[in-house]
Design a protein around this motif. Structure first.
Motif, PDB file in Angstrom:
ATOM      1  N   GLY A 258       0.487   4.144  -5.418  1.00 22.12           N
ATOM      2  CA  GLY A 258       0.260   2.702  -5.336  1.00 22.12           C
ATOM      3  C   GLY A 258       1.413   1.996  -4.650  1.00 22.12           C
ATOM      4  O   GLY A 258       1.214   1.108  -3.819  1.00 22.12           O
ATOM      5  N   ALA A 259       2.637   2.415  -4.973  1.00 21.91           N
ATOM      6  CA  ALA A 259       3.816   1.782  -4.368  1.00 21.91           C
ATOM      7  C   ALA A 259       3.828   2.008  -2.857  1.00 21.91           C
ATOM      8  O   ALA A 259       4.164   1.109  -2.082  1.00 21.91           O
ATOM      9  CB  ALA A 259       5.091   2.339  -4.996  1.00 21.91           C
ATOM     10  N   GLN A 260       3.445   3.212  -2.440  1.00 21.97           N
ATOM     11  CA  GLN A 260       3.416   3.497  -1.001  1.00 21.97           C
ATOM     12  C   GLN A 260       2.338   2.663  -0.299  1.00 21.97           C
ATOM     13  O   GLN A 260       2.552   2.161   0.811  1.00 21.97           O
ATOM     14  CB  GLN A 260       3.160   4.994  -0.779  1.00 21.97           C
ATOM     15  N   ALA A 261       1.191   2.526  -0.956  1.00 22.88           N
ATOM     16  CA  ALA A 261       0.104   1.737  -0.366  1.00 22.88           C
ATOM     17  C   ALA A 261       0.542   0.287  -0.170  1.00 22.88           C
ATOM     18  O   ALA A 261       0.338  -0.301   0.897  1.00 22.88           O
ATOM     19  CB  ALA A 261      -1.139   1.804  -1.254  1.00 22.88           C
ATOM     20  N   VAL A 262       1.165  -0.283  -1.213  1.00 22.37           N
ATOM     21  CA  VAL A 262       1.614  -1.675  -1.116  1.00 22.37           C
ATOM     22  C   VAL A 262       2.787  -1.775  -0.144  1.00 22.37           C
ATOM     23  O   VAL A 262       2.872  -2.726   0.649  1.00 22.37           O
ATOM     24  CB  VAL A 262       1.990  -2.214  -2.514  1.00 22.37           C
ATOM     25  N   GLY A 263       3.674  -0.776  -0.165  1.00 22.46           N
ATOM     26  CA  GLY A 263       4.796  -0.760   0.779  1.00 22.46           C
ATOM     27  C   GLY A 263       4.306  -0.805   2.214  1.00 22.46           C
ATOM     28  O   GLY A 263       4.817  -1.562   3.035  1.00 22.46           O
ATOM     29  N   LEU A 264       3.286  -0.004   2.500  1.00 23.83           N
ATOM     30  CA  LEU A 264       2.717   0.022   3.849  1.00 23.83           C
ATOM     31  C   LEU A 264       2.177  -1.355   4.231  1.00 23.83           C
ATOM     32  O   LEU A 264       2.397  -1.858   5.332  1.00 23.83           O
ATOM     33  CB  LEU A 264       1.604   1.074   3.895  1.00 23.83           C
ATOM     34  N   SER A 265       1.474  -2.001   3.295  1.00 27.36           N
ATOM     35  CA  SER A 265       0.890  -3.316   3.567  1.00 27.36           C
ATOM     36  C   SER A 265       1.956  -4.377   3.795  1.00 27.36           C
ATOM     37  O   SER A 265       1.798  -5.249   4.648  1.00 27.36           O
ATOM     38  CB  SER A 265      -0.002  -3.754   2.398  1.00 27.36           C
ATOM     39  N   VAL A 266       3.036  -4.311   3.006  1.00 26.13           N
ATOM     40  CA  VAL A 266       4.078  -5.338   3.113  1.00 26.13           C
ATOM     41  C   VAL A 266       4.943  -5.090   4.355  1.00 26.13           C
ATOM     42  O   VAL A 266       5.263  -6.021   5.089  1.00 26.13           O
ATOM     43  CB  VAL A 266       4.956  -5.370   1.840  1.00 26.13           C
ATOM     44  N   VAL A 267       5.313  -3.834   4.590  1.00 26.88           N
ATOM     45  CA  VAL A 267       6.266  -3.540   5.662  1.00 26.88           C
ATOM     46  C   VAL A 267       5.587  -3.569   7.036  1.00 26.88           C
ATOM     47  O   VAL A 267       6.101  -4.169   7.972  1.00 26.88           O
ATOM     48  CB  VAL A 267       6.954  -2.173   5.421  1.00 26.88           C
ATOM     49  N   VAL A 268       4.421  -2.936   7.155  1.00 29.24           N
ATOM     50  CA  VAL A 268       3.749  -2.890   8.457  1.00 29.24           C
ATOM     51  C   VAL A 268       2.876  -4.127   8.657  1.00 29.24           C
ATOM     52  O   VAL A 268       2.893  -4.754   9.708  1.00 29.24           O
ATOM     53  CB  VAL A 268       2.913  -1.600   8.602  1.00 29.24           C
ATOM     54  N   PHE A 269       2.088  -4.498   7.647  1.00 30.79           N
ATOM     55  CA  PHE A 269       1.256  -5.700   7.668  1.00 30.79           C
ATOM     56  C   PHE A 269       0.416  -5.804   8.944  1.00 30.79           C
ATOM     57  O   PHE A 269       0.520  -6.764   9.698  1.00 30.79           O
ATOM     58  CB  PHE A 269       2.132  -6.958   7.489  1.00 30.79           C
ATOM     59  N   ALA A 270      -0.383  -4.778   9.221  1.00 34.38           N
ATOM     60  CA  ALA A 270      -1.303  -4.818  10.362  1.00 34.38           C
ATOM     61  C   ALA A 270      -2.451  -3.873  10.044  1.00 34.38           C
ATOM     62  O   ALA A 270      -2.295  -2.664  10.108  1.00 34.38           O
ATOM     63  CB  ALA A 270      -0.586  -4.398  11.638  1.00 34.38           C
TER      64      ALA A 270
ATOM     65  N   GLN B  98      -2.027  -9.055   0.890  1.00 31.46           N
ATOM     66  CA  GLN B  98      -1.274  -8.281  -0.109  1.00 31.46           C
ATOM     67  C   GLN B  98      -2.043  -8.208  -1.430  1.00 31.46           C
ATOM     68  O   GLN B  98      -2.103  -7.147  -2.058  1.00 31.46           O
ATOM     69  CB  GLN B  98       0.119  -8.884  -0.347  1.00 31.46           C
ATOM     70  N   ILE B  99      -2.628  -9.327  -1.840  1.00 31.78           N
ATOM     71  CA  ILE B  99      -3.401  -9.320  -3.092  1.00 31.78           C
ATOM     72  C   ILE B  99      -4.556  -8.324  -2.987  1.00 31.78           C
ATOM     73  O   ILE B  99      -4.799  -7.523  -3.895  1.00 31.78           O
ATOM     74  CB  ILE B  99      -3.937 -10.742  -3.415  1.00 31.78           C
ATOM     75  N   CYS B 100      -5.259  -8.352  -1.846  1.00 31.80           N
ATOM     76  CA  CYS B 100      -6.420  -7.468  -1.685  1.00 31.80           C
ATOM     77  C   CYS B 100      -5.993  -6.008  -1.665  1.00 31.80           C
ATOM     78  O   CYS B 100      -6.704  -5.142  -2.188  1.00 31.80           O
ATOM     79  CB  CYS B 100      -7.182  -7.807  -0.415  1.00 31.80           C
ATOM     80  N   THR B 101      -4.837  -5.721  -1.061  1.00 37.85           N
ATOM     81  CA  THR B 101      -4.355  -4.339  -1.064  1.00 37.85           C
ATOM     82  C   THR B 101      -4.125  -3.871  -2.494  1.00 37.85           C
ATOM     83  O   THR B 101      -4.548  -2.782  -2.881  1.00 37.85           O
ATOM     84  CB  THR B 101      -3.041  -4.217  -0.274  1.00 37.85           C
ATOM     85  N   VAL B 102      -3.455  -4.704  -3.289  1.00 32.52           N
ATOM     86  CA  VAL B 102      -3.174  -4.336  -4.678  1.00 32.52           C
ATOM     87  C   VAL B 102      -4.487  -4.134  -5.445  1.00 32.52           C
ATOM     88  O   VAL B 102      -4.656  -3.139  -6.166  1.00 32.52           O
ATOM     89  CB  VAL B 102      -2.300  -5.414  -5.363  1.00 32.52           C
ATOM     90  N   VAL B 103      -5.433  -5.060  -5.261  1.00 30.92           N
ATOM     91  CA  VAL B 103      -6.720  -4.922  -5.958  1.00 30.92           C
ATOM     92  C   VAL B 103      -7.414  -3.638  -5.514  1.00 30.92           C
ATOM     93  O   VAL B 103      -7.978  -2.901  -6.332  1.00 30.92           O
ATOM     94  CB  VAL B 103      -7.618  -6.155  -5.691  1.00 30.92           C
ATOM     95  N   GLY B 104      -7.348  -3.339  -4.217  1.00 33.12           N
ATOM     96  CA  GLY B 104      -7.955  -2.112  -3.699  1.00 33.12           C
ATOM     97  C   GLY B 104      -7.321  -0.873  -4.307  1.00 33.12           C
ATOM     98  O   GLY B 104      -8.007   0.093  -4.627  1.00 33.12           O
TER      99      GLY B 104
END
Lengths: 232, 120
Positions: free
Chosen positions: A39-51, A143-149
């Motif tokens: 989960g941390a990696q998934a959110v990390g990817l969304s926050v750091v790359v954000f594309a 970011q919210i949707c990534t976490v929910v996903g």
């Protein structure tokens, strides 16, 4: 108009667009977990790359155990179209301090670019205020949707074709952007080549269509003027 | 085989730095570079070209698959597309976009038409 007014105008304009990125964000979170990321990696990817598109491509490759260089290379290729956004939007932000430019760059997405540039054609808009009003809610919802996903998976009711909302947003911005022979040629060639190239590796169809579309616009503009089709 | 934790985090970091560099490139360099007039004009075509490249492949799909990958002969692919719910919905939405230039109205009508066609 003040900075605050323009920020709020951006938030208002982007509200319907947020609907379109919901399923996309859910899928980005759920796909990452399914591919074996934490989960941390998934959110990390969304926050750091954000594309989004590049995140999905990276998740696919990581799940297949692809080499690091291939993953990073793919992310870069998928996001290469943003060089054009960067160049196209840069004149509007030339007077900003470096830290604001960095924020503008970090938040640069298809939606933020297209919506802002459409509004920037009007005078008297606070560029920074409007842009942040559009771009910041996109970041928050993504970011919210990534976490929910990540947590509950991508459960969108099958009868609700939410994935169609994002193309509709871009369509709504595309139609007024076509205003003369040059822009019409750019859209025609860009759309056609991206469609034909949809199966290309590294999501190359999109940058290919975009670059050839711009070239077509340059070539067609003088023809349009010669035919007297000037509407500007 | 799934990538190791170290590879995933390295991909996040390097992918993030590279993506930021791409986004930041001209935002920071614009004043320092002497942009030729031709390039300035080219930038005017970026929105139309990119937006079309985002929209058209997303509309021209058959059962969620891009038409180029569906493996149909061109004539049959065209015939199937012309009767596709997504193409019809996008066509109506384009008309709404032309007359209203409103994102919300375009989404509502486009989604509404697609849902209605699906229900028929």
């Amino acid at each position: 108009m003040t900075l605050r007014d323009d920020f709020l105008a951006g938030v208002r304009d982007v509200a319907p667009v947020l609907l379109g990125i919901v399923p996309f964000g859910l899928v980005a979170g759920a796909a990452a977990v399914e591919a074996g990321l934490t989960g941390a990696q998934a959110v990390g990817l969304s926050v750091v790359v954000f594309a989004g598109a590049s995140q999905l491509a990276a998740i696919d490759l990581l799940g297949d155990g692809a080499p690091l260089a291939v993953v990073v290379g793919t992310v870069v290729v998928v996001n290469l179209r943003m060089v054009m956004y960067s160049a196209s939007i840069a004149p509007h932000f030339r007077d900003l301090a470096a830290r604001w430019k960095a924020l503008v760059a970090y938040l640069l997405t298809d939606q933020a670019y297209a919506m802002s540039l459409t509004r920037f054609r009007e005078n008297g808009v606070s560029r920074r205020g409007y842009y942040l009003g559009v771009a910041a809610p996109l970041w928050v919802v993504w970011q919210i949707c990534t976490v929910v996903g990540v947590v509950v998976g991508a459960r969108v009711p099958a009868w609700l074709p939410l994935d169609f909302a994002l193309p509709l947003v871009f369509l709504a911005l595309l139609v007024p952007a076509v205003e003369d022979a040059g822009t019409a040629a750019a859209a025609l060639v860009g759309g056609t080549l991206a469609t034909v190239g949809a199966g290309l590796p590294y999501e190359l169809g999109l940058p290919l269509g975009a670059v050839c579309g711009v070239l077509a616009g340059l070539l067609a503009a003088p023809v349009g003027r010669a035919l007297g089709g000037v509407r500007r | 085989m799934t990538a190791t934790d170290a590879v995933v985090w390295a991909a996040v970091a390097l992918g993030g730095v590279a993506t930021f560099a791409v986004r930041a490139s001209f935002v920071f360099l614009y004043e320092r570079l002497d942009i030729p007039e031709l390039a300035e004009r080219a930038l005017g075509y970026v929105p139309a070209a990119v937006l079309a490249a985002l929209v058209v492949p997303a509309v021209l799909t058959l059962d969620g698959v891009p038409v180029a990958e569906a493996g149909l002969p061109p004539a049959e692919a065209l015939r199937t597309l012309l009767g596709s719910d997504r193409v019809l919905a996008a066509g109506v939405a384009a008309v709404v976009a032309y007359y209203t230039e409103d994102v919300l109205a375009t989404i509502v009508v486009g989604m509404g038409v697609l849902l209605a066609l699906g229900a028929v």
